[in-house]
Motif scaffolding. Structure first.
Motif, PDB file in Angstrom:
ATOM      1  N   TRP A  22       5.337 -21.225  20.491  1.00  0.00           N
ATOM      2  CA  TRP A  22       6.047 -20.238  21.299  1.00  0.00           C
ATOM      3  C   TRP A  22       6.745 -19.209  20.424  1.00  0.00           C
ATOM      4  CZ3 TRP A  22       4.200 -20.006  25.791  1.00  0.00           C
ATOM      5  CH2 TRP A  22       3.833 -21.149  26.490  1.00  0.00           C
ATOM      6  N   ILE A  23       7.284 -19.656  19.290  1.00  0.00           N
ATOM      7  CA  ILE A  23       7.946 -18.726  18.372  1.00  0.00           C
ATOM      8  C   ILE A  23       6.941 -17.736  17.801  1.00  0.00           C
ATOM      9  CG2 ILE A  23       9.108 -18.596  16.128  1.00  0.00           C
ATOM     10  CD1 ILE A  23      10.550 -21.200  16.912  1.00  0.00           C
ATOM     11  N   MET A  24       5.761 -18.231  17.427  1.00  0.00           N
ATOM     12  CA  MET A  24       4.742 -17.335  16.885  1.00  0.00           C
ATOM     13  C   MET A  24       4.219 -16.384  17.964  1.00  0.00           C
ATOM     14  SD  MET A  24       3.309 -16.301  14.210  1.00  0.00           S
ATOM     15  CE  MET A  24       3.825 -17.527  13.063  1.00  0.00           C
ATOM     16  N   ALA A  25       4.129 -16.848  19.191  1.00  0.00           N
ATOM     17  CA  ALA A  25       3.714 -15.970  20.286  1.00  0.00           C
ATOM     18  C   ALA A  25       4.741 -14.863  20.513  1.00  0.00           C
ATOM     19  CB  ALA A  25       3.508 -16.776  21.567  1.00  0.00           C
ATOM     20  N   LEU A  26       6.034 -15.209  20.437  1.00  0.00           N
ATOM     21  CA  LEU A  26       7.087 -14.203  20.591  1.00  0.00           C
ATOM     22  C   LEU A  26       7.046 -13.192  19.446  1.00  0.00           C
ATOM     23  CD1 LEU A  26       9.562 -13.118  22.094  1.00  0.00           C
ATOM     24  CD2 LEU A  26      10.941 -14.705  20.754  1.00  0.00           C
ATOM     25  N   ARG A  27       6.849 -13.688  18.220  1.00  0.00           N
ATOM     26  CA  ARG A  27       6.733 -12.786  17.070  1.00  0.00           C
ATOM     27  C   ARG A  27       5.547 -11.844  17.223  1.00  0.00           C
ATOM     28  NH1 ARG A  27       9.732 -13.896  12.461  1.00  0.00           N
ATOM     29  NH2 ARG A  27      10.654 -15.964  12.483  1.00  0.00           N
ATOM     30  N   MET A  62       3.724  12.034  14.123  1.00  0.00           N
ATOM     31  CA  MET A  62       2.529  11.219  14.328  1.00  0.00           C
ATOM     32  C   MET A  62       2.041  10.589  13.033  1.00  0.00           C
ATOM     33  SD  MET A  62       0.454  13.521  17.088  1.00  0.00           S
ATOM     34  CE  MET A  62      -0.932  12.420  17.141  1.00  0.00           C
ATOM     35  N   ILE A  63       2.097  11.340  11.940  1.00  0.00           N
ATOM     36  CA  ILE A  63       1.656  10.800  10.652  1.00  0.00           C
ATOM     37  C   ILE A  63       2.557   9.650  10.227  1.00  0.00           C
ATOM     38  CG2 ILE A  63       1.519  11.346   8.187  1.00  0.00           C
ATOM     39  CD1 ILE A  63       0.559  14.170   9.069  1.00  0.00           C
ATOM     40  N   LEU A  64       3.865   9.837  10.350  1.00  0.00           N
ATOM     41  CA  LEU A  64       4.800   8.792   9.922  1.00  0.00           C
ATOM     42  C   LEU A  64       4.833   7.595  10.870  1.00  0.00           C
ATOM     43  CD1 LEU A  64       7.736  10.970   8.581  1.00  0.00           C
ATOM     44  CD2 LEU A  64       6.048   9.669   7.280  1.00  0.00           C
ATOM     45  N   SER A  65       4.367   7.774  12.102  1.00  0.00           N
ATOM     46  CA  SER A  65       4.399   6.660  13.053  1.00  0.00           C
ATOM     47  C   SER A  65       3.501   5.510  12.601  1.00  0.00           C
ATOM     48  CB  SER A  65       3.986   7.127  14.443  1.00  0.00           C
ATOM     49  OG  SER A  65       2.608   7.448  14.487  1.00  0.00           O
ATOM     50  N   PHE A  66       2.416   5.806  11.889  1.00  0.00           N
ATOM     51  CA  PHE A  66       1.543   4.732  11.415  1.00  0.00           C
ATOM     52  C   PHE A  66       2.255   3.869  10.380  1.00  0.00           C
ATOM     53  CE2 PHE A  66      -1.456   7.924  12.940  1.00  0.00           C
ATOM     54  CZ  PHE A  66      -2.215   7.152  13.795  1.00  0.00           C
ATOM     55  N   ALA A  67       2.978   4.501   9.460  1.00  0.00           N
ATOM     56  CA  ALA A  67       3.734   3.744   8.461  1.00  0.00           C
ATOM     57  C   ALA A  67       4.890   2.980   9.110  1.00  0.00           C
ATOM     58  CB  ALA A  67       4.264   4.691   7.388  1.00  0.00           C
ATOM     59  N   ILE A  68       5.541   3.590  10.092  1.00  0.00           N
ATOM     60  CA  ILE A  68       6.644   2.930  10.792  1.00  0.00           C
ATOM     61  C   ILE A  68       6.135   1.694  11.526  1.00  0.00           C
ATOM     62  CG2 ILE A  68       8.297   3.173  12.693  1.00  0.00           C
ATOM     63  CD1 ILE A  68       8.522   6.153  11.883  1.00  0.00           C
ATOM     64  N   TYR A  69       5.008   1.823  12.209  1.00  0.00           N
ATOM     65  CA  TYR A  69       4.443   0.703  12.964  1.00  0.00           C
ATOM     66  C   TYR A  69       4.035  -0.429  12.024  1.00  0.00           C
ATOM     67  CZ  TYR A  69       1.455  -1.820  16.270  1.00  0.00           C
ATOM     68  OH  TYR A  69       0.893  -2.778  17.065  1.00  0.00           O
ATOM     69  N   ALA A  70       3.404  -0.089  10.905  1.00  0.00           N
ATOM     70  CA  ALA A  70       3.001  -1.118   9.944  1.00  0.00           C
ATOM     71  C   ALA A  70       4.225  -1.816   9.360  1.00  0.00           C
ATOM     72  CB  ALA A  70       2.167  -0.497   8.832  1.00  0.00           C
ATOM     73  N   GLY A  71       5.255  -1.060   9.039  1.00  0.00           N
ATOM     74  CA  GLY A  71       6.472  -1.660   8.494  1.00  0.00           C
ATOM     75  C   GLY A  71       7.156  -2.588   9.481  1.00  0.00           C
ATOM     76  N   ILE A  72       7.228  -2.176  10.727  1.00  0.00           N
ATOM     77  CA  ILE A  72       7.847  -3.023  11.757  1.00  0.00           C
ATOM     78  C   ILE A  72       7.032  -4.293  11.969  1.00  0.00           C
ATOM     79  CG2 ILE A  72       8.362  -3.178  14.232  1.00  0.00           C
ATOM     80  CD1 ILE A  72       9.207  -0.241  14.109  1.00  0.00           C
ATOM     81  N   ALA A  73       5.713  -4.156  12.028  1.00  0.00           N
ATOM     82  CA  ALA A  73       4.866  -5.336  12.248  1.00  0.00           C
ATOM     83  C   ALA A  73       4.973  -6.325  11.092  1.00  0.00           C
ATOM     84  CB  ALA A  73       3.418  -4.899  12.440  1.00  0.00           C
ATOM     85  N   LEU A  74       4.998  -5.834   9.872  1.00  0.00           N
ATOM     86  CA  LEU A  74       5.147  -6.731   8.719  1.00  0.00           C
ATOM     87  C   LEU A  74       6.514  -7.402   8.724  1.00  0.00           C
ATOM     88  CD1 LEU A  74       3.451  -4.644   5.919  1.00  0.00           C
ATOM     89  CD2 LEU A  74       2.635  -6.785   6.901  1.00  0.00           C
ATOM     90  N   CYS A  76       8.329  -8.117  11.256  1.00  0.00           N
ATOM     91  CA  CYS A  76       8.403  -9.108  12.334  1.00  0.00           C
ATOM     92  C   CYS A  76       7.978 -10.500  11.855  1.00  0.00           C
ATOM     93  CB  CYS A  76       7.533  -8.692  13.518  1.00  0.00           C
ATOM     94  SG  CYS A  76       8.245  -7.400  14.524  1.00  0.00           S
ATOM     95  N   PHE A  77       7.031 -10.557  10.942  1.00  0.00           N
ATOM     96  CA  PHE A  77       6.573 -11.847  10.435  1.00  0.00           C
ATOM     97  C   PHE A  77       7.297 -12.267   9.160  1.00  0.00           C
ATOM     98  CE2 PHE A  77       3.066 -10.370  13.058  1.00  0.00           C
ATOM     99  CZ  PHE A  77       2.910 -11.480  13.876  1.00  0.00           C
ATOM    100  N   HIS A  78       8.042 -11.360   8.559  1.00  0.00           N
ATOM    101  CA  HIS A  78       8.765 -11.691   7.339  1.00  0.00           C
ATOM    102  C   HIS A  78      10.143 -12.284   7.628  1.00  0.00           C
ATOM    103  CE1 HIS A  78      10.282 -11.403   3.259  1.00  0.00           C
ATOM    104  NE2 HIS A  78      11.333 -10.749   3.722  1.00  0.00           N
ATOM    105  N   GLU A  79      10.822 -11.763   8.621  1.00  0.00           N
ATOM    106  CA  GLU A  79      12.185 -12.199   8.949  1.00  0.00           C
ATOM    107  C   GLU A  79      12.174 -13.643   9.463  1.00  0.00           C
ATOM    108  OE1 GLU A  79      16.024 -12.584   9.444  1.00  0.00           O
ATOM    109  OE2 GLU A  79      15.181 -10.767   8.576  1.00  0.00           O
ATOM    110  N   HIS A  80      13.144 -14.430   9.050  1.00  0.00           N
ATOM    111  CA  HIS A  80      13.189 -15.842   9.416  1.00  0.00           C
ATOM    112  C   HIS A  80      13.649 -16.074  10.847  1.00  0.00           C
ATOM    113  CE1 HIS A  80      12.283 -17.270   5.437  1.00  0.00           C
ATOM    114  NE2 HIS A  80      13.152 -16.398   4.945  1.00  0.00           N
ATOM    115  N   ARG A  81      14.566 -15.270  11.323  1.00  0.00           N
ATOM    116  CA  ARG A  81      15.141 -15.495  12.655  1.00  0.00           C
ATOM    117  C   ARG A  81      14.398 -14.679  13.704  1.00  0.00           C
ATOM    118  NH1 ARG A  81      20.497 -14.340   9.944  1.00  0.00           N
ATOM    119  NH2 ARG A  81      20.767 -16.217   8.736  1.00  0.00           N
TER     120      ARG A  81
END
Length: 107
Positions: A22-27, A62-74, A76-81
């Motif tokens: 469930w935690i991985m599904a939420l992440r 629009m150009i920076l949104s790709f980097a922002i999205y990649a950073g947020i997605a990474l 999400c899986f890096h943070e412990h909480r």
């Protein structure tokens, strides 16, 4: 597992899904949908607030949104909480959306 035969097929009776699933599904949901929403809001805010021509500001957003999205997605899986991840990502999306609504259309 020596000497034990595992049966293929559905879960045995009484077995439930572990909390880790469930935690991985939420992440994953937060990274996929919340990250997209946050990146879209941040890119739109950037395009709205940059003091350059409307077309150039939109392009930069629009150009920076790709980097922002990649950073947020990474992240999400890096943070412990997981609750911190969900609160921050969805909070950025909601607060940014509210700011965009208050700012209105760019003149």
């Amino acid at each position: 597992m020596h000497g034990r035969i595992l049966k293929p097929g559905p879960f045995p009776k009484g077995r439930t899904v572990r909390p880790v699933v469930w935690i991985m599904a939420l992440r994953s949901t937060t990274a996929l949908f919340g990250g997209y929403a946050a990146a879209a809001v941040l890119a739109t805010l950037l395009a709205r607030l940059l003091p350059i021509a409307r077309v150039e500001a939109t392009s930069w957003g629009m150009i920076l949104s790709f980097a922002i999205y990649a950073g947020i997605a990474l992240w999400c899986f890096h943070e412990h909480r997981v609750l911190r991840v969900a609160a921050l990502v969805w909070g950025i999306a909601l607060v940014g959306g509210g700011l965009l609504w208050l700012l209105g259309v760019r003149p």
